[in-house]
Design an enzyme around this catalytic site. Structure first.
Site, mmCIF file in Angstrom:
data_model
loop_
_atom_site.group_PDB
_atom_site.id
_atom_site.type_symbol
_atom_site.label_atom_id
_atom_site.label_comp_id
_atom_site.label_asym_id
_atom_site.label_seq_id
_atom_site.Cartn_x
_atom_site.Cartn_y
_atom_site.Cartn_z
ATOM 1 N N ALA A 196 56.685 104.614 103.119
ATOM 2 C CA ALA A 196 57.736 105.001 103.837
ATOM 3 C C ALA A 196 59.065 105.009 103.067
ATOM 4 O O ALA A 196 59.205 104.134 102.150
ATOM 5 C CB ALA A 196 58.014 104.347 105.016
ATOM 6 N N GLY B 137 52.056 103.272 103.394
ATOM 7 C CA GLY B 137 51.755 104.377 103.951
ATOM 8 C C GLY B 137 50.964 105.268 103.110
ATOM 9 O O GLY B 137 50.019 106.020 103.780
ATOM 10 N N GLU C 16 47.460 103.743 103.428
ATOM 11 C CA GLU C 16 46.860 104.165 104.786
ATOM 12 C C GLU C 16 46.566 105.544 104.868
ATOM 13 O O GLU C 16 45.497 105.971 105.630
ATOM 14 C CB GLU C 16 48.154 103.760 105.835
ATOM 15 N N GLU D 217 53.617 95.526 102.813
ATOM 16 C CA GLU D 217 54.442 95.450 104.010
ATOM 17 C C GLU D 217 54.953 94.216 104.069
ATOM 18 O O GLU D 217 56.107 93.953 104.666
ATOM 19 C CB GLU D 217 53.721 96.133 105.322
#
Length: 282
Positions: free
Chosen positions: A74, A124, A127, A147
């Site tokens: 992000a 992300g 992910e 994170e």
């Protein structure tokens, strides 16, 4: 591009290519920002992937990044601005984003996803890779879920997928320490990378895997992929009971490709597959 394909228009932050028949390639294209996701990129990916899901002539998608990174996750600067404006991420926001990070990390597609990880994948970006069916990584790539080092949480699908793939202790190593792991470790210890290759071989290897997939019946592939996803949700017997009745399996059972595959085997020739769901009318 095939003249019959009409993908939705997207911004310059996403590159849409068709490197061979039946294959879509999506390239994250913000190299100066290490391909960190913007709202525009998310919307572009959502629109293209929704179109891809419904386009019968496309059987596989490859994700990769421009420049030296795959995806840095992000855009934390934009996230910080939202926090300062009193617009924090909420449970409702996350749950309403049904396909997860980049419209990919929780998407349950019937079609195979291949990640061609050309460089670092963080947050992300990891992910995203975890939700792909096959992952090819450059030998100099790193994967990380940092994170916790930024006061946020990998809530877009990374935690359950990594825990299922790697097990509790190894998942904790990545998620609780927030430290990156090498591509070799991601393959040999954590188990979510299939192949590690030199940087110049990442896309060719991903394309080779796509070629191997499209050499198979697309009906069989799509039913099989849905079966794999169902196995995450059910025990063995329930998986079978649900799997035999889903549209992808019914389409495979009554479509032309099962007939073609068996006929080609009997005739000792290579099968010629039709788009999934094709059924000759009598």
């Amino acid at each position: 591009m095939s003249p019959t394909l009409n993908p939705p228009a997207v911004s310059s932050e996403i590159l849409v290519n068709f490197p061979k028949d039946h294959v879509l390639q999506l390239t994250l294209n913000r190299p100066k920002s290490l391909n960190a996701l913007t709202p525009q990129m998310v919307e572009d990916l959502r629109r293209v992937l929704n179109w891809f899901e419904d386009e019968p002539s496309l059987w596989v998608v490859i994700f990769t990044g421009s420049g030296r990174a795959f995806c840095a996750g992000a855009d934390l600067k934009a996230w910080n601005r939202d926090e300062e404006r009193g617009q924090p991420a909420t449970a409702e926001t996350i749950l309403n984003n049904i396909h997860g990070f980049a419209s990919i990390s929780r998407r349950e597609s019937k079609k195979p996803f291949i990640a061609a990880v050309n460089g670092h994948a963080f947050g992300g970006g990891t992910e995203l890779a975890l939700n792909c069916d096959l992952v090819v990584a450059s030998k100099d790539a790193n994967f990380g879920l940092p994170e916790v080092k930024r006061g946020v949480v990998a809530m877009q699908g990374g935690i359950p997928r990594l825990a299922r793939i790697a097990g509790h202790q190894l998942a904790s190593e990545m998620l609780l320490l927030g430290k990156p792991v090498t591509a070799d470790d991601a393959r040999n210890r954590f188990g979510f990378v299939n192949v590690v290759v030199p940087p110049t071989d990442v896309l060719p290897t991903a394309l080779d895997l796509a070629s191997q997939i499209i050499a198979n019946s697309p009906d069989s592939v799509q039913s099989t992929k849905k079966g794999i996803l169902l196995a995450y949700k059910h025990n063995n017997e329930e998986t079978v009971r649900v799997h035999v009745n889903i549209p992808e399996t019914v389409g495979y059972m009554y479509g032309d490709n099962i007939k073609e595959g068996l006929r080609a085997f009997s005739e000792k020739r290579n099968p010629v597959w039709q788009n999934p769901g094709t059924k000759t009318k009598l």
